[in-house]
Design a protein around this motif. Sequence first.
Motif, PDB file in Angstrom:
ATOM      1  N   PRO A  72       0.726  -1.286  -0.012  1.00  0.00           N
ATOM      2  CA  PRO A  72       0.075  -0.135  -0.165  1.00  0.00           C
ATOM      3  C   PRO A  72       1.076   1.334   0.004  1.00  0.00           C
ATOM      4  CG  PRO A  72      -0.698  -1.625   1.564  1.00  0.00           C
ATOM      5  CD  PRO A  72       0.604  -1.887   1.156  1.00  0.00           C
ATOM      6  N   TYR A  73       0.362   2.296  -0.898  1.00  0.00           N
ATOM      7  CA  TYR A  73       0.988   3.520  -0.815  1.00  0.00           C
ATOM      8  C   TYR A  73      -0.045   4.589  -0.348  1.00  0.00           C
ATOM      9  CZ  TYR A  73       5.270   1.800  -3.017  1.00  0.00           C
ATOM     10  OH  TYR A  73       6.394   1.087  -3.023  1.00  0.00           O
ATOM     11  N   SER A  74       0.324   5.883  -0.530  1.00  0.00           N
ATOM     12  CA  SER A  74      -0.638   7.082   0.072  1.00  0.00           C
ATOM     13  C   SER A  74      -1.789   7.254  -0.977  1.00  0.00           C
ATOM     14  CB  SER A  74      -0.048   7.927   0.536  1.00  0.00           C
ATOM     15  OG  SER A  74       0.703   8.813  -0.503  1.00  0.00           O
ATOM     16  N   GLY A  75      -1.324   7.170  -2.395  1.00  0.00           N
ATOM     17  CA  GLY A  75      -2.162   7.397  -3.290  1.00  0.00           C
ATOM     18  C   GLY A  75      -1.499   7.244  -4.828  1.00  0.00           C
ATOM     19  N   ASN A  76      -2.391   7.342  -5.872  1.00  0.00           N
ATOM     20  CA  ASN A  76      -2.055   7.277  -7.164  1.00  0.00           C
ATOM     21  C   ASN A  76      -0.618   7.830  -7.615  1.00  0.00           C
ATOM     22  OD1 ASN A  76      -3.560   9.551  -7.017  1.00  0.00           O
ATOM     23  ND2 ASN A  76      -2.876   9.866  -9.118  1.00  0.00           N
ATOM     24  N   ARG A  77      -0.067   8.878  -7.339  1.00  0.00           N
ATOM     25  CA  ARG A  77       1.267   9.345  -7.564  1.00  0.00           C
ATOM     26  C   ARG A  77       2.173   8.587  -7.084  1.00  0.00           C
ATOM     27  NH1 ARG A  77       3.705  15.312  -8.426  1.00  0.00           N
ATOM     28  NH2 ARG A  77       5.988  14.888  -8.223  1.00  0.00           N
ATOM     29  N   ALA A  78       2.289   8.465  -5.889  1.00  0.00           N
ATOM     30  CA  ALA A  78       3.160   7.301  -4.927  1.00  0.00           C
ATOM     31  C   ALA A  78       3.260   5.957  -5.778  1.00  0.00           C
ATOM     32  CB  ALA A  78       2.965   7.299  -3.695  1.00  0.00           C
ATOM     33  N   MET A  79       1.995   5.482  -6.078  1.00  0.00           N
ATOM     34  CA  MET A  79       1.972   4.260  -6.864  1.00  0.00           C
ATOM     35  C   MET A  79       2.787   4.226  -8.101  1.00  0.00           C
ATOM     36  SD  MET A  79      -2.110   3.413  -5.997  1.00  0.00           S
ATOM     37  CE  MET A  79      -2.344   2.654  -7.537  1.00  0.00           C
ATOM     38  N   MET A  80       2.399   5.470  -8.972  1.00  0.00           N
ATOM     39  CA  MET A  80       3.235   5.485 -10.046  1.00  0.00           C
ATOM     40  C   MET A  80       4.725   5.562 -10.304  1.00  0.00           C
ATOM     41  SD  MET A  80       0.947   4.783 -12.528  1.00  0.00           S
ATOM     42  CE  MET A  80       0.644   3.505 -11.401  1.00  0.00           C
ATOM     43  N   ASP A  81       5.068   6.413  -8.957  1.00  0.00           N
ATOM     44  CA  ASP A  81       6.386   6.875  -8.821  1.00  0.00           C
ATOM     45  C   ASP A  81       7.077   5.303  -8.300  1.00  0.00           C
ATOM     46  OD1 ASP A  81       6.542   9.240  -9.529  1.00  0.00           O
ATOM     47  OD2 ASP A  81       6.326   9.996  -7.288  1.00  0.00           O
ATOM     48  N   ALA A  82       6.604   4.521  -7.583  1.00  0.00           N
ATOM     49  CA  ALA A  82       7.294   3.118  -7.129  1.00  0.00           C
ATOM     50  C   ALA A  82       7.300   2.280  -8.364  1.00  0.00           C
ATOM     51  CB  ALA A  82       6.280   2.588  -6.159  1.00  0.00           C
ATOM     52  N   VAL A  83       6.538   2.239  -9.280  1.00  0.00           N
ATOM     53  CA  VAL A  83       6.414   1.415 -10.354  1.00  0.00           C
ATOM     54  C   VAL A  83       7.589   2.095 -11.541  1.00  0.00           C
ATOM     55  CG1 VAL A  83       5.258   0.329 -12.563  1.00  0.00           C
ATOM     56  CG2 VAL A  83       4.088   0.377 -10.401  1.00  0.00           C
ATOM     57  N   ASP A  84       7.467   3.361 -11.515  1.00  0.00           N
ATOM     58  CA  ASP A  84       8.543   4.015 -12.383  1.00  0.00           C
ATOM     59  C   ASP A  84      10.037   3.619 -12.149  1.00  0.00           C
ATOM     60  OD1 ASP A  84       8.963   5.887 -14.700  1.00  0.00           O
ATOM     61  OD2 ASP A  84       9.804   6.971 -12.915  1.00  0.00           O
ATOM     62  N   GLN A  85      10.015   3.736 -10.677  1.00  0.00           N
ATOM     63  CA  GLN A  85      11.418   3.869 -10.375  1.00  0.00           C
ATOM     64  C   GLN A  85      11.955   2.222  -9.793  1.00  0.00           C
ATOM     65  OE1 GLN A  85      11.629   6.401  -6.989  1.00  0.00           O
ATOM     66  NE2 GLN A  85      10.634   8.109  -8.009  1.00  0.00           N
ATOM     67  N   GLY A  86      11.060   1.381 -10.194  1.00  0.00           N
ATOM     68  CA  GLY A  86      11.356  -0.101  -9.730  1.00  0.00           C
ATOM     69  C   GLY A  86      11.273  -0.500  -8.316  1.00  0.00           C
ATOM     70  N   LEU A  87      10.495   0.170  -7.476  1.00  0.00           N
ATOM     71  CA  LEU A  87      10.337  -0.204  -6.198  1.00  0.00           C
ATOM     72  C   LEU A  87       9.196  -1.247  -6.286  1.00  0.00           C
ATOM     73  CD1 LEU A  87      10.612   3.030  -4.613  1.00  0.00           C
ATOM     74  CD2 LEU A  87      12.578   1.422  -4.906  1.00  0.00           C
TER      75      LEU A  87
END
Length: 318
Positions: free
Chosen positions: A58-73
């Motif tokens: 779980p992340y706080s929201g959609n931007r954090a989710m997209m950043d996680a996928v984009d950055q390989g997290l």
Amino acid sequence: MKKTLTTLAAALTLISTTASAQMLSFATPPQGSVWNTMSTAVANVIRSKENVNALVQPYSGNRAMMDAVDQGLAEFAINDVNDVIIAAQGRFDYEDRARSNLRVAMVINPQPIGIFVRKDSGINTIADLAGKRVASGWNAFPLGRSHMEAMMATGGVSWDDVQQVPVPDLIRAADTLASGRLDATFFAVGGPKVSEVDASVGGVKFLPVPTDEAAQDAMLKVRPAFYITEVYPAPHIAGIDEPISMVTWDNVLVVGKHVSDEQVYKTVSAILENKDELSAIFPGFRTMSLDEPSKAYPGLEYHPGAVRYFKEKGLWHE
């Protein structure tokens, strides 16, 4: 001695199995959201069908989710295709940079969303929101701002017409409505949190959106990939007692460019070939199309692993 060798062999087998098992994670919003529930269902199916340790993160929201996928997290996330488009292009809430490592794995299903209120609120239409306390801000879930704006626009209502009540995200907004400090917020149809609020306040209802050309034009100015569908009552859906028109987006499975072709291939296969099992966990998967798991979206690329699966099954259209 024989017992020792047997124990050693079992231990080596366990180590070998653990080492060979793949690990992947799904970035999601907090528990109680539709995407969290859907991702949990997918992770359960992948764990049972493939030699993969699938986790929900779980992340706080959609931007954090997209950043996680984009950055390989994280490897995967389920998201509104509108949000994926602007994230990949680096626009609006993502204007600091383009999330260029985002790829689409597949279309999951159409996702109706709506503004919901208490049944006893006296609010029956989008236009009735004028002067009411409406969820705003959405600092932890920026997607909420545009979604609320697009839905209000169908009824000729702007942010200037309502009392703006700042909320951080979907879950907190729903809790604020349940506490009586908010008149209206939004959620995806079928979300567990809506059912929770429905039970706690004596009933909630979603507001229908107007379907005339002017209403649709106003909606598309805010979110160009939205469309309108008719939603019908169902046992797992709180807030809908009769057929109503609702704003709808496509849920897509997003994957990072860094994820291997084989891993994406297996994930897409597990989802499309286990629809019944997924639907038993979360009924929203019933609307997943097995014949059209891909669509062309502006500015988005499909992951090669997904394309390989689609081509093998005759499901890919250039």
